[in-house]
Design a protein around this motif. Structure first.
Motif, PDB file in Angstrom:
ATOM      1  N   PRO A 184       0.735  -1.270   0.106  1.00 37.14           N
ATOM      2  CA  PRO A 184      -0.041   0.041   0.010  1.00 37.14           C
ATOM      3  C   PRO A 184       0.790   1.221  -0.137  1.00 37.14           C
ATOM      4  N   LEU A 185       0.246   2.553  -0.489  1.00 38.15           N
ATOM      5  CA  LEU A 185       0.863   3.642  -0.309  1.00 38.15           C
ATOM      6  C   LEU A 185       1.268   3.930   1.168  1.00 38.15           C
ATOM      7  N   ASP A 186       2.145   4.971   1.472  1.00 39.46           N
ATOM      8  CA  ASP A 186       2.262   5.518   2.749  1.00 39.46           C
ATOM      9  C   ASP A 186       1.303   6.492   3.216  1.00 39.46           C
ATOM     10  N   ARG A 187       1.026   7.437   2.203  1.00 33.25           N
ATOM     11  CA  ARG A 187       0.102   8.410   2.410  1.00 33.25           C
ATOM     12  C   ARG A 187      -0.760   8.774   1.239  1.00 33.25           C
ATOM     13  N   ALA A 188      -2.043   9.081   1.476  1.00 31.24           N
ATOM     14  CA  ALA A 188      -2.745   9.329   0.238  1.00 31.24           C
ATOM     15  C   ALA A 188      -3.541  10.793   0.657  1.00 31.24           C
ATOM     16  N   HIS A 219      -8.132   2.873   2.851  1.00 29.76           N
ATOM     17  CA  HIS A 219      -8.121   2.079   4.206  1.00 29.76           C
ATOM     18  C   HIS A 219      -8.152   0.484   4.005  1.00 29.76           C
ATOM     19  N   VAL A 220      -9.059   0.182   3.147  1.00 33.47           N
ATOM     20  CA  VAL A 220      -8.992  -1.166   2.612  1.00 33.47           C
ATOM     21  C   VAL A 220      -7.635  -1.768   1.995  1.00 33.47           C
ATOM     22  N   ALA A 221      -7.100  -0.700   1.206  1.00 33.30           N
ATOM     23  CA  ALA A 221      -5.786  -0.834   0.677  1.00 33.30           C
ATOM     24  C   ALA A 221      -4.805  -0.892   1.660  1.00 33.30           C
ATOM     25  N   GLY A 222      -4.842  -0.214   2.859  1.00 41.02           N
ATOM     26  CA  GLY A 222      -3.660  -0.420   4.000  1.00 41.02           C
ATOM     27  C   GLY A 222      -2.906   0.634   3.805  1.00 41.02           C
ATOM     28  N   VAL A 223      -3.464   1.720   3.251  1.00 37.06           N
ATOM     29  CA  VAL A 223      -2.708   2.905   3.440  1.00 37.06           C
ATOM     30  C   VAL A 223      -2.714   3.563   4.888  1.00 37.06           C
ATOM     31  N   ARG A 224      -1.399   4.098   5.027  1.00 34.52           N
ATOM     32  CA  ARG A 224      -1.008   4.414   6.677  1.00 34.52           C
ATOM     33  C   ARG A 224      -1.705   5.689   7.078  1.00 34.52           C
ATOM     34  N   GLU A 225      -1.790   6.837   6.152  1.00 32.60           N
ATOM     35  CA  GLU A 225      -2.269   8.061   6.432  1.00 32.60           C
ATOM     36  C   GLU A 225      -3.045   8.547   5.425  1.00 32.60           C
ATOM     37  N   ILE A 226      -4.082   9.337   5.927  1.00 29.41           N
ATOM     38  CA  ILE A 226      -5.193   9.817   4.690  1.00 29.41           C
ATOM     39  C   ILE A 226      -5.196  11.285   5.055  1.00 29.41           C
ATOM     40  N   VAL A 227      -4.969  12.011   3.752  1.00 34.43           N
ATOM     41  CA  VAL A 227      -4.996  13.397   4.211  1.00 34.43           C
ATOM     42  C   VAL A 227      -6.191  13.913   3.320  1.00 34.43           C
ATOM     43  N   SER A 256       2.747  22.594   7.350  1.00 39.77           N
ATOM     44  CA  SER A 256       1.636  21.990   8.169  1.00 39.77           C
ATOM     45  C   SER A 256       1.038  20.828   7.372  1.00 39.77           C
ATOM     46  N   VAL A 257       0.796  20.922   5.973  1.00 40.22           N
ATOM     47  CA  VAL A 257       0.157  19.833   5.357  1.00 40.22           C
ATOM     48  C   VAL A 257       1.406  18.574   4.821  1.00 40.22           C
ATOM     49  N   PRO A 258       0.990  17.658   5.182  1.00 39.06           N
ATOM     50  CA  PRO A 258       1.972  16.458   4.935  1.00 39.06           C
ATOM     51  C   PRO A 258       1.988  16.282   3.274  1.00 39.06           C
ATOM     52  N   ARG A 259       3.121  15.994   2.747  1.00 35.03           N
ATOM     53  CA  ARG A 259       3.399  15.548   1.338  1.00 35.03           C
ATOM     54  C   ARG A 259       2.691  14.140   1.054  1.00 35.03           C
ATOM     55  N   VAL A 260       2.059  14.092   0.150  1.00 38.70           N
ATOM     56  CA  VAL A 260       1.310  12.673   0.067  1.00 38.70           C
ATOM     57  C   VAL A 260       2.133  12.044  -1.107  1.00 38.70           C
ATOM     58  N   ASP A 261       1.555  10.842  -1.321  1.00 35.80           N
ATOM     59  CA  ASP A 261       2.291   9.815  -2.640  1.00 35.80           C
ATOM     60  C   ASP A 261       1.161   9.804  -3.781  1.00 35.80           C
ATOM     61  N   LYS A 262       0.011  10.053  -3.453  1.00 36.64           N
ATOM     62  CA  LYS A 262      -1.046  10.117  -4.596  1.00 36.64           C
ATOM     63  C   LYS A 262      -2.210  11.088  -4.082  1.00 36.64           C
ATOM     64  N   PRO A 280     -12.848   2.895 -12.785  1.00 39.68           N
ATOM     65  CA  PRO A 280     -13.378   3.467 -11.426  1.00 39.68           C
ATOM     66  C   PRO A 280     -12.254   3.550 -10.336  1.00 39.68           C
ATOM     67  N   LEU A 281     -12.106   4.439  -9.505  1.00 39.22           N
ATOM     68  CA  LEU A 281     -11.467   4.406  -8.484  1.00 39.22           C
ATOM     69  C   LEU A 281     -11.619   3.107  -7.445  1.00 39.22           C
ATOM     70  N   GLY A 282     -10.442   2.505  -7.200  1.00 37.38           N
ATOM     71  CA  GLY A 282     -10.574   1.342  -6.181  1.00 37.38           C
ATOM     72  C   GLY A 282      -9.422   1.081  -5.548  1.00 37.38           C
ATOM     73  N   VAL A 283      -9.590  -0.133  -4.843  1.00 40.32           N
ATOM     74  CA  VAL A 283      -8.323  -0.412  -3.732  1.00 40.32           C
ATOM     75  C   VAL A 283      -7.008  -0.493  -4.671  1.00 40.32           C
ATOM     76  N   TYR A 284      -6.958  -0.962  -5.787  1.00 45.22           N
ATOM     77  CA  TYR A 284      -5.712  -1.034  -6.666  1.00 45.22           C
ATOM     78  C   TYR A 284      -5.006   0.291  -6.931  1.00 45.22           C
ATOM     79  N   ASP A 285      -5.666   1.496  -6.774  1.00 45.05           N
ATOM     80  CA  ASP A 285      -5.205   2.817  -6.892  1.00 45.05           C
ATOM     81  C   ASP A 285      -4.460   3.336  -5.794  1.00 45.05           C
TER      82      ASP A 285
END
Length: 439
Positions: free
Chosen positions: A131-135, A158-166, A210-216, A389-394
């Motif tokens: 999973p990505l670290d941060r989305a 969340h289902v994909a296992g992403v650690r942090e969601i911004v 203040s805003v964390p950099r995301v991966d996607k 469509p957007l999904g877990v694989y994204d």
């Protein structure tokens, strides 16, 4: 039915000599190609990249009519999100929870797994899913509030296992929507910033104090958001360039015209650039739907927006038969496709391009927007020809696994040596040849 234009929506016929030209004009949307918009977005991106929080604050004050002086004022705490959730009427809390559970259940089935296999000589090949670290999720907040978009973006992550969601969501004039905040709490979003537009995309892509950099970055937005997402792609991943919402309804003439009219309105009310198209080979049915449109449109709360959308980009299209309707589906590649016909399952094999397919008279597109389970973040503007469509694989990425045994390295080295020397890459060849036994 003649090829004319009513007071509200265009009437087209595939028999008309100018049909294809008129259809192309209706489908045309070049929102992210506007040079003035691109120049403004590039200026905002550069400013945020250089000055961080201060640039975000200034842009947010200007575009959302605020007067804040610190990023803390644009960041919502977990307690604020929980308070919004707890304060909802029970009916709304229950609806959010039901939708969230259905979305989670559907997306759980999408989870890919890592795998490996071993060849006869002991070489192991495989794939590792991580999973990505941060989305970062962008939730629109201009002309309407979209708690459903929070669920549709955050839950698959969340289902994909992403650690942090911004999450970023604009709040023009400082107006917070409790349903949106409650959805963020329910979906387990880690950070919520009340910022939007190109400055929000820049903050997610580059990171600020203040805003964390995301991966996607995922989620739909207006023309500035779409243009900014395209510009930062490469610095971060993006899901897609989302255009205005679309619906294409194909009816065999047996569905209640009022139902069809309201299905068309369900997308037209999003914004003036949204598109609603009905296709049928039953001319009398198209006339009946046109009458329903004229009668029901004034009853909508967002009637001016829906009317503008139907005037500018809507159409009732008379085709010859089912086969021609299928041709039109695959040409348009609609975001939402309703098959309001007797046996929708018989159509599926012939449909190659559509974001989501709603089967049968009772399956309104609105159910997919909120609670059916599949994701409502869908490819628009014909991009269903090549995207999904957007999904877990994204929210996951794949790494290849290659573990050669001595015997495997020797045999593969012979093949690699020949191919590498054919490409005049002798270091490649010699690297492989070192592992060849009994040279």
């Amino acid at each position: 039915m003649s090829d004319t234009t009513t007071a509200t929506i265009a009437r087209l016929s595939t028999r008309d000599a100018a049909f294809h030209q008129r259809l192309d004009a209706l489908l045309d949307w070049e929102g992210v190609s506007d040079k003035a918009v691109q120049a403004r977005v590039e200026e905002i991106l550069a400013d945020v990249k250089q000055r961080g929080d201060q640039a975000v604050i200034e842009a947010t004050n200007r575009f959302d009519r605020l007067s804040v002086d610190a990023m803390e004022q644009l960041c919502l705490t977990p307690d604020q999100l929980k308070k919004a959730y707890d304060g909802l009427p029970a009916e709304q809390r229950d609806a959010l929870a039901t939708a969230a559970e259905r979305i989670k259940r559907y997306h759980e089935r999408q989870k890919p797994t890592s795998w490996q296999y071993e060849e006869a000589d002991g070489t192991v090949l495989g794939q590792k899913v991580t999973p990505l670290d941060r989305a970062g999720i962008y939730v629109p907040g201009g002309k309407a509030a979209y708690p459903s978009s929070v669920l549709m973006n955050a839950i698959p992550a969340h289902v994909a296992g992403v650690r942090e969601i911004v999450m970023v969501v604009p709040t023009p004039d400082g107006v917070l929507n409790d349903l949106v905040l409650a959805a963020a709490h329910l979906a387990g979003v880690d950070y919520v910033f009340t910022i939007g537009g190109a400055q929000a995309v820049a903050a997610l892509a580059y990171g600020t104090q203040s805003v964390p950099r995301v991966d996607k970055i995922v989620g739909p937005g207006n023309i500035y958001v779409a243009t900014a997402k395209r510009a930062v792609f490469g610095q971060v991943g993006i899901d897609m360039i989302a255009g205005p919402s679309e619906i294409m309804v194909v009816s065999d003439g047996k569905t209640d015209p009022d139902w069809i009219a309201m299905d068309l309105f369900s997308q037209a009310e999003h914004d003036e650039d949204a598109q609603a198209i009905l296709v049928s080979w039953d001319a009398e049915h198209l006339d009946a739907v046109a009458s329903s449109i004229e009668r029901l449109l004034p009853t909508l709360e967002r009637e001016p927006i829906a009317r503008a959308s139907l005037n500018r980009r809507g159409a009732l299209i008379l085709c010859r038969d089912q086969a021609e309707a299928v041709e039109m589906i695959n040409r348009i590649a609609p975001e939402h496709l309703e098959l309001s016909v007797a046996e929708p399952g018989a159509w599926l094999d012939d449909i190659r391009h559509a974001g989501a397919i709603f089967m049968g008279r009772h399956t309104s597109e609105a159910l997919g927007d909120y609670c059916a389970g599949p994701n409502h973040v869908l490819p628009t503007s014909g991009t269903a020809r090549f995207s999904s469509p957007l999904g877990v694989y994204d929210f996951q990425k794949r790494s290849s696994i290659i573990h050669c045994s001595p015997e495997g390295a020797s045999e593969l080295g012979k093949v690699a040596s020949v191919l590498a020397r054919g490409e005049y890459l002798t270091a490649h060849a010699r690297s492989a040849e070192y592992r060849i036994r009994n040279r």
